[in-house]
Design an enzyme around this catalytic site. Structure first.
Site: not given
Length: 841
Positions: A132, A252, A301, A362, A397
């Site tokens: 990811e 997100h 992100r 998110h 994060r």
């Protein structure tokens, strides 16, 4: 007239029922259920109570699509996972917390599998790993393709139901109960249902664990479920706990765009889709992430979300597209069945058309501040999961670290509660001001937050948002005590604190993007914003980052020729050796957490001091509030002199003592011994210098201490200059051959040659050596070498005497006319200078 202050207690009826428990866990996601299960294993006879706002399966965990990140591939390492996490966290991760996560994570994940969680596997039975955003390796396990959270929740619920753990569903937590010493003693809550535990009640427990999840519902559009109204953070604030870095809310980047004005919980398009090869495009089909970051569509992100927002601005659109058409229908249905079904429900076929996406609120990287065992600033109150700020996430994060964090720190909390057994007192009445917010303003709060405090922020937008939130506290009617008003009060409390922190942080970092301060500013903002709530409102303090020293100290070390990051890393390793997992158990057992004092760092022997800034950095790292130096590095001090005075929590001072003194006494010993050598040759024109005989990892500091003692430094590393020694001469076939080989390969590098006989001097001079090291020469031979060099050398040639030197012979050698006396003992075997910490009183 000013708006009413944020209430310190929710208006609610007196508890109509009470239940006793050893531990009460608030929340039923991966964090809460893991705490409950692990504690029940450690203490089978204990009463563990889980209270959850809806049913057991209603929290955020079940919505987690991507998976859990852990080092399971033999080619992967914890250090790589740590580095990926630190990069994503943009300078604000607690390295110790991240190291805990990445080293304990694989074991915690295996224990989750032992509890019944089933993850996707390859045809040969190995765990199927994917990538990811922000990860440089495949280390994400998943279940059901894109239904990892649902599988984890299923397994944990079945395990809880099989254990002797009581669960109260449909229970909204209200406020913390505390005893006369301020220690957590339980919670008040409202149960929505019928029966003996209907309405407002109280749970008394010796430990309270907040695992209430996130706060995404403070925004109009979010991936969070409707229950994520920030209840845990709001409760902690009202109780007086410290909340840290709440401004860092991750948006997100790829949330299914459902049309203009869509609000509430929005469908998430997992990052794993990009991990499998999907990519972002604008309306013209351009792949705008290419060239934006080395990982392109798999960048962290915050990078992707910002790129999407910029693209939307440039094109005047309110969404972009995620293109996975090349997957084909079979892969969509097998690897991402949940996402595929959701898209089809909204009229989109990902196999034949790109998916419209845009960022939405998110994940909260900040929250209730905790230590490595989940302990908050209130004794007996723990926090875990998204409600907590463990230091793992920093300013942003890393994908799929959240479920892992819930696992690892939940287990640590259970073990800490098991080990720490205080005797809590009876709950005392809370006389704090109470109040409620009109539930009719909920949509307004969310709209204002999405407009002014979401992905893009500025002074103007945040000021307008803060004003609107103040106005929202007013109501012309009496607000009834009910679920809607309690939730809205929580939303407004969290939104107000977040907006204030976002306005205070004048930089762009991670998921906090200030349009009017669009650069990261490590000089002013490499630190944390800690917020507590008082009667007059939020109180905010800036705390320098725990893994980086205050800018003043960093500047001082830089001016001294030291790398602050290198010193930080050294302190980190030293602290890890000293503290291990349990910490300073003696101080924890004997010293109350609130006890503060002043201590003096005192010289017990005469000498030269070095390393005061490094020692101060250790004390600050452990929590000392202030440090005042009474001496300077390089000064001669006498026995009894106070070198530095530190003030702060006694636990912090005594825990820091050994690490600080280990460094200070050693460096001062080096400076003191150097000072003796400098004194011995004073007036001769020669200078004392060191060698590379240093302790591993301490070279730069030990050489700094030599400078403090009046000496000078020789080479820092093997690449600073070429030093031809006897073994090089043997290998090359002669000193001239060795000299020419170095000159040919490194024409601009200084060349030094070590000789151990006078007959080697002429060939070295013939080759043009710039520095000649006279190894183990007698005083007479040294004097002869000086004479030869003065009469033969066309260019300036420096001479260094080394080997066999003593303090007694130093002056005789120096008076021969050599330039340097090299003394390896300065750093290799200097005795420590006796320095101690004296606690006042």
């Amino acid at each position: 007239m000013s708006a009413p202050a944020i209430p310190l207690r929710l208006t609610a009826p007196a508890p109509g029922w009470t239940v006793e428990a050893d531990v009460v866990v608030v929340g039923s996601g991966i964090a809460g259920l893991t705490v409950a299960l692990r504690y029940a294993e450690l203490e089978p006879a204990a009463k563990v109570l889980v209270v959850t706002k809806d049913v057991l399966s209603s929290g955020s965990t079940r919505w987690a699509q991507g998976g859990i990140a852990a080092v399971l591939d033999p080619r992967d390492t914890p250090e790589e996972h740590l580095n990926d996490t630190l990069v994503a966290g943009v300078g604000l991760c607690d390295v110790r917390a991240v190291r805990t996560l990445v080293t304990e994570g694989p074991g915690a994940l295996r224990r989750l599998m032992a509890r019944g969680a089933r993850f996707d596997r390859t045809p040969d039975g190995e765990l199927q790993l994917t990538r990811e955003g922000g990860h440089h390796r495949r280390r994400i396990v998943h279940a059901g393709g894109d239904a990892t959270g649902a599988e984890v929740q299923r397994a944990l619920i079945e395990a809880v139901r099989a254990a002797s753990i009581e669960v109260i569903e449909h229970a909204l937590v209200l406020d913390l109960l505390k005893d006369a010493r301020g220690r957590a003693r339980g919670v008040t809550l409202h149960v929505m249902g019928e029966g003996a535990r209907d309405g407002v009640g109280a749970v008394r427990a010796r430990a309270v664990v907040l695992a209430t999840g996130g706060m995404g519902q403070i925004y109009a559009a979010t991936t969070n479920p409707v229950v994520s109204t920030g209840d845990g953070v709001a409760l902690a604030l009202r109780a007086g706990a410290v909340v840290r870095d709440i401004e860092f809310v991750q948006f997100h980047p790829t949330v299914l765009w459902l049309g203009e004005g869509s609000t509430g919980q929005q469908p998430l398009i997992s990052e794993a889709v990009r991990g499998e090869g999907a990519f972002l495009i604008d309306h013209e089909g351009n792949r705008f992430m290419e060239g934006a970051h080395e990982l392109a569509d798999l960048a962290p992100r915050d990078v992707v979300a910002k790129a999407i927002m910029r693209t939307m601005r440039l094109t005047g659109r309110d969404h972009v597209y995620l293109d996975g058409r090349h997957f084909g229908r079979d892969k969509w249905e097998s690897r991402f069945p949940t996402i595929y079904a959701v898209c089809r429900e909204h009229g989109i076929d990902p196999a034949t058309e790109p998916i419209p996406v845009s960022p939405a609120a998110h994940y909260a990287s900040g929250g209730v501040r905790t230590d490595l065992r989940g302990r908050t600033s209130i004794d007996g109150l723990y926090a875990c999961g998204e409600v907590a700020c463990t230091g793992v996430h920093g300013a942003n994060r890393l994908a799929s670290n959240s479920l892992l964090e819930g696992l690892v720190f939940a287990e640590r909390i259970a073990e800490d509660i098991h080990e720490v057994r205080p005797a809590p007192g009876e709950p005392v009445a809370n006389a704090a001001a109470e109040g409620l917010v009109d539930p009719r303003v909920r949509a307004r709060i969310q709209a204002h937050m999405s407009t002014g405090a979401s992905v893009l922020r500025s002074r103007e937008s945040l000021t307008a948002t803060a004003r609107a939130l103040r106005d929202a506290r007013w109501t012309p009617v009496e607000v009834p005590a009910c679920t809607e008003s309690w939730e809205t009060t929580n939303l407004l409390t969290v939104a107000t604190v977040l907006t204030g922190a976002a306005a205070a942080r004048l930089e762009t970092r991670g998921s906090h993007w200030r349009e009017d301060h669009d650069e990261r500013d490590d000089h002013e903002w490499l630190g944390h914003l800690d917020v507590t709530l008082a009667e007059e409102g939020p109180f905010m303090t800036y705390t320098p980052h725990g893994d980086a020293m205050p800018p003043r100290l960093a500047q001082e070390l830089t001016a001294a020729g030291l790398d602050p990051a290198e010193v930080d890393a050294l302190i980190d390793r030293a602290m890890a050796e000293d503290l291990q997992e349990a910490g300073d158990v003696t101080s924890l057992a004997t010293i109350p957490a609130e006890q503060r004092s002043v201590a003096d760092v005192v010289a017990r022997k005469d000498g030269v001091v070095a390393g005061l800034a490094v020692a101060e950095a250790v004390f600050v790292r452990l929590g000392a509030a202030s440090a005042e130096r009474r001496a300077k590095d390089g000064e001669r001090v006498r026995a009894g002199d106070v070198l530095m005075t530190v003030e702060g929590p006694v636990r912090a001072l005594l825990t820091a003592e050994r690490t600080a003194l280990n460094l200070l006494t050693h460096l001062s010993g080096v400076a003191t011994l150097t000072g003796r050598w400098v004194e011995a040759i004073d007036g001769t024109g020669a200078r004392v210098r060191d060698s590379r005989k240093t302790l591993p990892g301490l070279r730069s500091l030990e050489k700094y201490a030599v400078r403090c003692g009046g000496g000078v430094n020789h080479r820092m590393s093997l690449s600073d200059a070429a030093l031809i020694k006897d073994n090089h001469v043997v290998a090359a076939g002669g000193v001239a051959e060795a000299f020419r080989a170095v000159r040919e390969r490194y024409p601009d590098l200084p060349i030094e040659v070590e000789i151990d006989r006078l007959d080697q001097l002429d060939p070295v001079l013939d080759e043009g050596a710039e520095l000649i090291l006279l190894d183990n020469f007698t005083v007479e031979d040294t004097a002869h070498a000086v004479h030869v060099v003065k009469n033969r050398a066309k260019n300036r040639v420096a001479l260094e005497a080394s080997g066999g030197l003593t303090l007694e012979s130093a002056r005789d050698v120096a008076e021969t006319g050599v330039d340097y006396l090299a003394v390896g003992a300065l750093t290799h075997s200097a005795p420590a200078l006796d320095i101690a910490l004296d606690l006042r009183g």
